[in-house]
Every structure is written in C-alpha cells, then in structure tokens.
Design a protein around this motif. Structure first.
Motif, PDB file in Angstrom:
ATOM      1  N   VAL A  45       0.370   6.960  -0.147  1.00  0.00           N
ATOM      2  CA  VAL A  45       1.746   7.721   0.347  1.00  0.00           C
ATOM      3  C   VAL A  45       2.807   6.554   0.079  1.00  0.00           C
ATOM      4  O   VAL A  45       2.645   5.711   0.127  1.00  0.00           O
ATOM      5  N   CYS A  46       3.932   7.306  -0.597  1.00  0.00           N
ATOM      6  CA  CYS A  46       5.096   6.303  -0.809  1.00  0.00           C
ATOM      7  C   CYS A  46       5.926   6.561   0.310  1.00  0.00           C
ATOM      8  O   CYS A  46       6.680   7.611   0.212  1.00  0.00           O
ATOM      9  N   PRO A  47       6.256   5.725   1.261  1.00  0.00           N
ATOM     10  CA  PRO A  47       7.157   5.997   2.535  1.00  0.00           C
ATOM     11  C   PRO A  47       8.528   6.197   1.911  1.00  0.00           C
ATOM     12  O   PRO A  47       9.214   6.936   2.683  1.00  0.00           O
ATOM     13  N   GLY A  66      14.163   3.087  -1.634  1.00  0.00           N
ATOM     14  CA  GLY A  66      13.958   1.954  -2.615  1.00  0.00           C
ATOM     15  C   GLY A  66      12.493   1.896  -3.231  1.00  0.00           C
ATOM     16  O   GLY A  66      11.692   2.759  -2.908  1.00  0.00           O
ATOM     17  N   CYS A  67      12.351   1.315  -4.094  1.00  0.00           N
ATOM     18  CA  CYS A  67      11.106   1.292  -4.913  1.00  0.00           C
ATOM     19  C   CYS A  67      10.386  -0.224  -4.798  1.00  0.00           C
ATOM     20  O   CYS A  67      11.304  -1.275  -5.462  1.00  0.00           O
ATOM     21  N   PRO A  68       9.527  -0.561  -3.581  1.00  0.00           N
ATOM     22  CA  PRO A  68       9.055  -1.873  -3.589  1.00  0.00           C
ATOM     23  C   PRO A  68       8.462  -2.460  -4.905  1.00  0.00           C
ATOM     24  O   PRO A  68       8.679  -3.816  -5.177  1.00  0.00           O
ATOM     25  N   CYS A 122       2.315  -1.391  -7.578  1.00  0.00           N
ATOM     26  CA  CYS A 122       2.712  -0.028  -6.707  1.00  0.00           C
ATOM     27  C   CYS A 122       1.871  -0.214  -5.507  1.00  0.00           C
ATOM     28  O   CYS A 122       0.667   0.098  -5.429  1.00  0.00           O
ATOM     29  N   PRO A 123       2.428  -0.800  -4.359  1.00  0.00           N
ATOM     30  CA  PRO A 123       1.620  -0.921  -3.110  1.00  0.00           C
ATOM     31  C   PRO A 123       1.216   0.555  -2.546  1.00  0.00           C
ATOM     32  O   PRO A 123       0.134   0.212  -1.893  1.00  0.00           O
ATOM     33  N   SER A 124       1.590   1.569  -2.971  1.00  0.00           N
ATOM     34  CA  SER A 124       1.050   2.644  -2.566  1.00  0.00           C
ATOM     35  C   SER A 124      -0.385   3.298  -3.650  1.00  0.00           C
ATOM     36  O   SER A 124      -1.290   3.597  -3.087  1.00  0.00           O
TER      37      SER A 124
HETATM   38 FE1  SF4 Z   1       7.761   2.731  -6.424  1.00  0.00          FE
HETATM   39 FE2  SF4 Z   1       5.045   3.231  -5.811  1.00  0.00          FE
HETATM   40 FE3  SF4 Z   1       6.763   4.643  -4.459  1.00  0.00          FE
HETATM   41 FE4  SF4 Z   1       6.747   5.092  -7.437  1.00  0.00          FE
HETATM   42  S1  SF4 Z   1       4.977   5.451  -5.642  1.00  0.00           S
HETATM   43  S2  SF4 Z   1       8.508   5.085  -6.148  1.00  0.00           S
HETATM   44  S3  SF4 Z   1       6.085   2.939  -7.826  1.00  0.00           S
HETATM   45  S4  SF4 Z   1       6.612   2.211  -4.469  1.00  0.00           S
END
Ligand code: SF4
Ligand code: 13P
Length: 308
Positions: free
Chosen positions: A264-266, A88-90, A177-179
């Motif tokens: 990093v986006c887990p 997912g995308c937080p 965006c938490p990343s």
């Molecule tokens: Fe969502 Fe941030 Fe991951 Fe992009 S990098 S998919 S905005 S959590």
C-alpha cells in the motif's frame, strides 16, 4: 460514505469542474471514489501525455507530487492543483541534486536517465526521463557505447538492463519503492499455490526475486491492458492494491488477487472526494516549478515523450 452525501459531492465537483474549465486526472492507485470521478485514470506515462494534450485551463492532479510537477513542467500556462500537497513519493525523495551532480562528476561521459518518479530539480539535472512503461525503449534509443546513470529506482534499472541484454554499462542509484519491496517471493509462491491457473503480473519496482517469478512485468496501465486481453480467468497482481478497484470494475468476469495486502502506498491514499471539491473551490494547492528549473526538466520529459 453515505450514498446521498457522495452524490451531492460528485454533483458539486462536476459543476465546479465546468465553471473552472478543469479536468481531473487520477493515477491507477488512487482511492476508488477518486478514480470513478476522474476524466482520465492511468499510469505515469499516460497521465503526462494527457496533461500535455488537454485544453482544460485547470488540471486537478490526483496522484503524488512528482506527477503533478510533471504536468506543470509540460503545461506551464495551466493551473495544476493537488488536492493534498503532502502526498509525496518517498522513492523520488531518495535522490537529490547534489548527490546526482557528484555522481555525474565521477562519470563525466555518462548519460543520466531519470525515472519520472523524481523531483523537477533532479529531472533538470538529467538527460532524459523514462517511466515503467517505456524504460527499455528510452534506453535502447541512446548510443550503446554511453554509460547510463539510472536514478533513483535500482530495481526498475536492473530489470530494464536485464531486458536490454546488451553490454551497456549502468550505474544504479540506491533507491527503491518502500511499498513495492514489501512484496516477497513467498507471497507470489503462496498465491500461485492457491490459484494455480492464475496469471501473475508484477510491477518492475518489485524486488528482482519477485520479478523473476512473474509471468508479466508491467507498468500499471500495462497491467490494465493485459488483464483485459488475457484469456485467463484469474490474475495475481503484484503492485499497489489501489489498482484492484480498476481491474475489477473493468473485468467483472475475472478474479483478481493481490500478491499481498501489504503493498500500500500511504501517499496515494491521501485523496478523497472532499479534498477534490475543496481543491476546486479554493483553487488550491497549486504546483508550480520555477521557470529556470522547468525548462531544463521539460527537455528531459520531452525527449522521453518523443521516443514513445
Ligand atoms: Fe512512490 Fe512507491 Fe508510492 Fe509509487 S508506490 S508513488 S514509487 S512510494
Ligand atoms: P506507473 O507509471 O506504472 O503507474 O507507476 C508509478 C508508480 O509510482 C509505481 O509505484
């Protein structure tokens, strides 16, 4: 992974791709092995454009959930598969339909612009969508006297407003965006000190203190284009570190340094060759948007594509 095993997986994926009449789309942040396998690697805008124009019957979407949903919104007659449905995308989950409806009631004259990083249900409540590649262009196409509710990324919203430089009024949702917020100004300053000749490019999801320090603020595919075109030999990259794979592969004569390894986006890291293979074998996991939501979300996405 051992070379022989990887080759066998790739060969089996290729075979099944032909059999199923499938195409593999991958976001610029996907693991290198998945990017290398894909028919198309791109940013959110490029991926939705590819989904809209492909004549494949099956789309294996290697990205996060809102991206696969966007493909399904645009191509309801195609089977859209996510190899890992938990990706997912937080940020997208930070805005919900009820909250947006309440904000719309407070600002009845406002237009709602939804970053594509939203659920289909939120898109369905919005007037039009945008991505990081076209936010300024999309908003500039709207009547200047209309207030804009921008969801969910306050940093992309604020950056875009600063680019437009007009007197338009905005209401920003409190999402982020938490990343990307892990990239701090001191990371940029330190990298600049270590590589004084380098070009600094960052994503508009970064903190305003970070975008203020950059030479270029770009979507992920914008970064790939500028990396190709720049005459600089060194580039500092302020976004999710998965993009370094593509940048280095396409520009072997240039050096790329992440602003920080912390971005990093887990969720983007959940895919693998095995999962892509299983997706094609089992025809799983299908992403489908209920038709009543889809038609309203489609209008918002389609208005964006018409502007770009
Ligand atoms: Fe969502 Fe941030 Fe991951 Fe992009 S990098 S998919 S905005 S959590
Ligand atoms: P792009 O559209 O620039 O690829 O960005 C998508 C995203 O999720 C960034 O975090």
């Amino acid at each position: 992974m051992k070379r022989g095993k990887e080759d066998r997986l790739r060969a089996e994926i290729e075979r099944l791709k032909q059999e199923r009449k499938a195409i593999i789309l991958a976001h610029n942040y996907q693991p290198g092995e998945v990017q290398d396998l894909a028919d198309y690697v791109g940013d959110s805008l490029g991926l939705s454009q590819q989904a809209a124009r492909t004549d494949a019957e099956v789309i294996v979407f290697c990205g996060v959930h809102f991206m696969a949903e966007t493909a399904s919104i645009l191509c309801p007659e195609k089977t859209v598969l996510m190899p890992d449905p938990t990706a997912g995308c937080p940020m997208a989950d930070m805005v919900d339909v009820e909250g947006l409806q309440a904000l719309k009631r407070e600002h009845p004259q406002a237009l709602v612009v939804a970053y594509v990083n939203t659920t289909a249900a939120v898109k369905a409540e919005s007037d039009l969508c945008c991505t990081s590649a076209n936010a300024a262009k999309v908003i500039a196409s709207l009547e200047p006297e209309r207030e804009i509710i921008f969801v969910p990324d306050k940093y992309l919203g604020q950056y875009t407003a600063s680019q437009l430089g007009d007197s338009r009024r905005f209401v920003f949702w409190n999402g982020f965006c938490p990343s990307h917020v892990r990239i701090l100004p001191e990371h940029i300053q330190q990298q600049r000190a270590e590589h004084p000749e380098a070009l600094v490019m960052v994503h508009p999801e970064c903190l305003p203190e970070v975008t203020a320090l950059a030479d270029e603020v770009l979507s992920t595919s914008g970064m790939c284009r500028v990396a190709r075109e720049t005459t600089r030999r060194e580039v500092i990259v302020g976004t999710e570190t998965g993009i370094l794979h593509r940048l280095r592969r396409e520009n072997p004569d240039k050096r790329f340094y992440p602003a920080t390894e912390l971005c990093v986006c887990p969720n983007m890291k959940k895919n693998s060759l095995e999962k892509v293979l299983w997706a094609l074998q089992e025809m799983k996991y299908e992403v489908k948007v209920p038709e009543e939501v889809r038609v309203r979300a489609w209008a918002a996405v389609e208005r964006m594509l018409a502007v770009t």
